[in-house]
Design a protein around this motif. Structure first.
Motif, PDB file in Angstrom:
ATOM      1  N   SER A   1      18.596   4.138   3.798  1.00  0.00           N
ATOM      2  CA  SER A   1      17.681   2.764   4.549  1.00  0.00           C
ATOM      3  C   SER A   1      17.697   3.288   6.001  1.00  0.00           C
ATOM      4  O   SER A   1      16.529   3.040   6.692  1.00  0.00           O
ATOM      5  CB  SER A   1      18.077   1.466   4.294  1.00  0.00           C
ATOM      6  OG  SER A   1      19.424   1.410   5.077  1.00  0.00           O
ATOM      7  N   VAL A   2      18.745   3.640   6.651  1.00  0.00           N
ATOM      8  CA  VAL A   2      18.914   4.051   8.054  1.00  0.00           C
ATOM      9  C   VAL A   2      17.904   5.107   8.233  1.00  0.00           C
ATOM     10  O   VAL A   2      16.771   5.077   9.303  1.00  0.00           O
ATOM     11  CB  VAL A   2      20.281   4.510   8.380  1.00  0.00           C
ATOM     12  CG1 VAL A   2      20.016   5.023   9.910  1.00  0.00           C
ATOM     13  CG2 VAL A   2      21.052   3.187   8.508  1.00  0.00           C
TER      14      VAL A   2
ATOM     15  N   GLY B   1      12.599   6.870  10.147  1.00  0.00           N
ATOM     16  CA  GLY B   1      11.069   7.399   9.914  1.00  0.00           C
ATOM     17  C   GLY B   1       9.864   6.325  10.296  1.00  0.00           C
ATOM     18  O   GLY B   1       8.994   6.814  10.590  1.00  0.00           O
ATOM     19  N   MET B   2      10.067   5.158   9.789  1.00  0.00           N
ATOM     20  CA  MET B   2       9.254   4.072  10.282  1.00  0.00           C
ATOM     21  C   MET B   2       9.111   3.806  11.707  1.00  0.00           C
ATOM     22  O   MET B   2       7.716   3.980  12.157  1.00  0.00           O
ATOM     23  CB  MET B   2       9.378   2.616   9.720  1.00  0.00           C
ATOM     24  CG  MET B   2       8.604   1.591   9.926  1.00  0.00           C
ATOM     25  SD  MET B   2       9.612  -0.015   9.825  1.00  0.00           S
ATOM     26  CE  MET B   2      10.454  -0.085  11.427  1.00  0.00           C
ATOM     27  N   SER B   3       9.818   3.827  12.536  1.00  0.00           N
ATOM     28  CA  SER B   3       9.826   3.779  13.871  1.00  0.00           C
ATOM     29  C   SER B   3       9.114   4.953  14.685  1.00  0.00           C
ATOM     30  O   SER B   3       8.468   4.841  15.372  1.00  0.00           O
ATOM     31  CB  SER B   3      11.120   3.626  14.484  1.00  0.00           C
ATOM     32  OG  SER B   3      11.906   2.417  14.173  1.00  0.00           O
TER      33      SER B   3
ATOM     34  N   PHE C   1       7.117   2.860   4.484  1.00  0.00           N
ATOM     35  CA  PHE C   1       8.468   3.051   4.919  1.00  0.00           C
ATOM     36  C   PHE C   1       9.286   1.779   5.061  1.00  0.00           C
ATOM     37  O   PHE C   1      10.409   1.697   4.830  1.00  0.00           O
ATOM     38  CB  PHE C   1       8.534   4.112   6.186  1.00  0.00           C
ATOM     39  CG  PHE C   1       8.434   5.448   5.688  1.00  0.00           C
ATOM     40  CD1 PHE C   1       7.692   6.012   4.875  1.00  0.00           C
ATOM     41  CD2 PHE C   1       9.311   6.398   6.512  1.00  0.00           C
ATOM     42  CE1 PHE C   1       7.358   7.383   4.508  1.00  0.00           C
ATOM     43  CE2 PHE C   1       9.337   7.765   6.198  1.00  0.00           C
ATOM     44  CZ  PHE C   1       8.231   8.071   5.169  1.00  0.00           C
ATOM     45  N   GLY C   2       8.775   0.775   5.973  1.00  0.00           N
ATOM     46  CA  GLY C   2       9.261  -0.287   6.042  1.00  0.00           C
ATOM     47  C   GLY C   2       9.629  -1.184   4.798  1.00  0.00           C
ATOM     48  O   GLY C   2      10.749  -1.753   4.758  1.00  0.00           O
TER      49      GLY C   2
ATOM     50  N   LEU D   1      -0.513   7.224   9.756  1.00  0.00           N
ATOM     51  CA  LEU D   1       0.651   7.067  10.510  1.00  0.00           C
ATOM     52  C   LEU D   1       1.337   5.486  10.187  1.00  0.00           C
ATOM     53  O   LEU D   1       2.236   5.201   9.730  1.00  0.00           O
ATOM     54  CB  LEU D   1       0.786   7.412  12.024  1.00  0.00           C
ATOM     55  CG  LEU D   1       0.859   8.881  12.324  1.00  0.00           C
ATOM     56  CD1 LEU D   1       0.247   9.120  13.724  1.00  0.00           C
ATOM     57  CD2 LEU D   1       2.035   9.648  11.740  1.00  0.00           C
ATOM     58  N   LEU D   2       0.158   4.616  10.394  1.00  0.00           N
ATOM     59  CA  LEU D   2       0.552   3.180  10.157  1.00  0.00           C
ATOM     60  C   LEU D   2       0.522   2.829   8.849  1.00  0.00           C
ATOM     61  O   LEU D   2       1.684   1.912   8.631  1.00  0.00           O
ATOM     62  CB  LEU D   2      -0.830   2.482  10.689  1.00  0.00           C
ATOM     63  CG  LEU D   2      -1.111   2.686  12.281  1.00  0.00           C
ATOM     64  CD1 LEU D   2      -2.221   1.893  12.641  1.00  0.00           C
ATOM     65  CD2 LEU D   2       0.217   2.103  13.153  1.00  0.00           C
ATOM     66  N   ILE D   3      -0.277   3.414   7.994  1.00  0.00           N
ATOM     67  CA  ILE D   3       0.327   2.915   6.528  1.00  0.00           C
ATOM     68  C   ILE D   3       1.393   3.663   6.004  1.00  0.00           C
ATOM     69  O   ILE D   3       2.244   2.930   5.270  1.00  0.00           O
ATOM     70  CB  ILE D   3      -1.089   3.556   5.767  1.00  0.00           C
ATOM     71  CG1 ILE D   3      -2.423   2.687   5.707  1.00  0.00           C
ATOM     72  CG2 ILE D   3      -0.615   3.500   4.178  1.00  0.00           C
ATOM     73  CD1 ILE D   3      -3.514   3.514   5.183  1.00  0.00           C
TER      74      ILE D   3
END
Length: 309
Positions: free
Chosen positions: A16-17, A22-24, A227-228, A220-222
């Protein structure tokens, strides 16, 4: 079996980390997109993997039901505020610095729990909180040009540092609210309602300057949204297999990873203040986790030896 469960929980936590980092990184890479728009994409596209997960677990029906809609509304407002300010900080600060300032969250949780819920906090934890806050000040001090030049001279980095600290306050408040919600609500319900609500609140920022993303930014946004959602699932699974005190310290693995990603991808070189302050904050956080674990064991031992009433 206990050791196997703990190792499984740690594996989910570390996963999860990595996914949240990766999301950030994806959000930061989508440069030029307003924070409110980032919140919408991150939340809206997170709903898909969460729904798939709930269907797979057979919990979609119970995930929708709630007896406390107002509590979910409050948690959604606070959590979205934290997401908004945190994402703005990401757009203004190096990745590792924004991540490190967010480590103030567990320190603020101790303060808020003592103030609002009158939880007993002893000298050791108060000392760790104070030391940790000193570490946060060391990190953000070079950014606080407001003290030397006035409000008109505030840079984007200054606003980013302040936003990151505000985001930590929002996140701590949200966690305190979640502590009350989990007493009556399923984790699936909390996650689903928050994702839907934050997507709706993000959409409300449409009149305040959304931009038309390029195809690359759309991707990137999708990706950040997916990822979130996946990161939330992995985090939930980690707590299912091991106690929070076991898996929580592995959150700080994101410090090393964010420094590496920031340097390799974004060409960010960490400052000496960030490294020193980060080490202090991480040390304080680890000590608080240790004390929470030790106190939990003491309470459990006391309940086992207490005579039945």
């Amino acid at each position: 079996m206990l050791r196997q469960n703990a190792m499984t929980g740690i594996a989910f936590k570390l996963s999860s980390v990595c996914v949240f980092l990766g999301m950030s990184s994806l959000l930061k890479a989508s440069e030029g997109v307003p924070a409110g728009q980032l919140v919408f994409f991150r939340s809206f596209f997170a709903i898909l993997p969460i729904i798939v997960y709930l269907i797979w677990k057979g919990e979609l029906g119970v995930g929708i039901k709630t007896k406390h809609p107002l509590s979910h509304l409050m948690r959604g407002l606070v959590g979205t505020g934290g997401m908004m300010t945190g994402f703005f900080a990401l757009t203004q600060l190096p990745l590792a610095e924004a991540i490190t300032i967010s480590y103030a969250t567990p320190l603020l949780i101790v303060i808020f729990s003592a103030v609002f819920y009158h939880e007993q906090v002893r000298l050791y934890r108060w000392s760790a909180v104070l030391v940790g806050l000193v570490g946060v000040i060391i990190i953000i001090w070079p950014r606080l040009t407001v003290f030397s030049g006035g409000l008109e001279d505030m840079s984007g980095a200054t606003l980013g540092a302040i936003s990151a600290l505000v985001a930590a306050g929002f996140a701590a408040t949200a966690m305190v609210l979640v502590r009350k919600l989990v007493e009556t609500e399923r984790s699936a319900t909390i996650v689903l309602y928050f994702s839907v609500m934050s997507a709706a609140l993000g959409l409300l920022t449409l009149p305040f300057g959304w931009v038309m993303p390029t195809p690359e930014q759309f991707a990137l946004l999708i990706g950040a949204g997916i990822f979130g959602g996946v990161g939330q699932i992995l985090l939930t699974e980690s707590y299912r297999h091991a106690d929070m005190s076991v898996v929580a310290p592995f959150e700080y693995a994101s410090l090393i990873l964010s420094v590496l990603i920031g340097y390799v991808i974004f060409r960010d070189v960490p400052t000496i203040e960030m490294l020193i302050g980060g080490a202090i904050v991480v040390g304080s956080g680890l000590f608080i986790i240790y004390r929470e674990h030790k106190l939990g064991l003491e309470r459990k031992k006391a309940s086992e030896v207490s005579p039945p009433q």
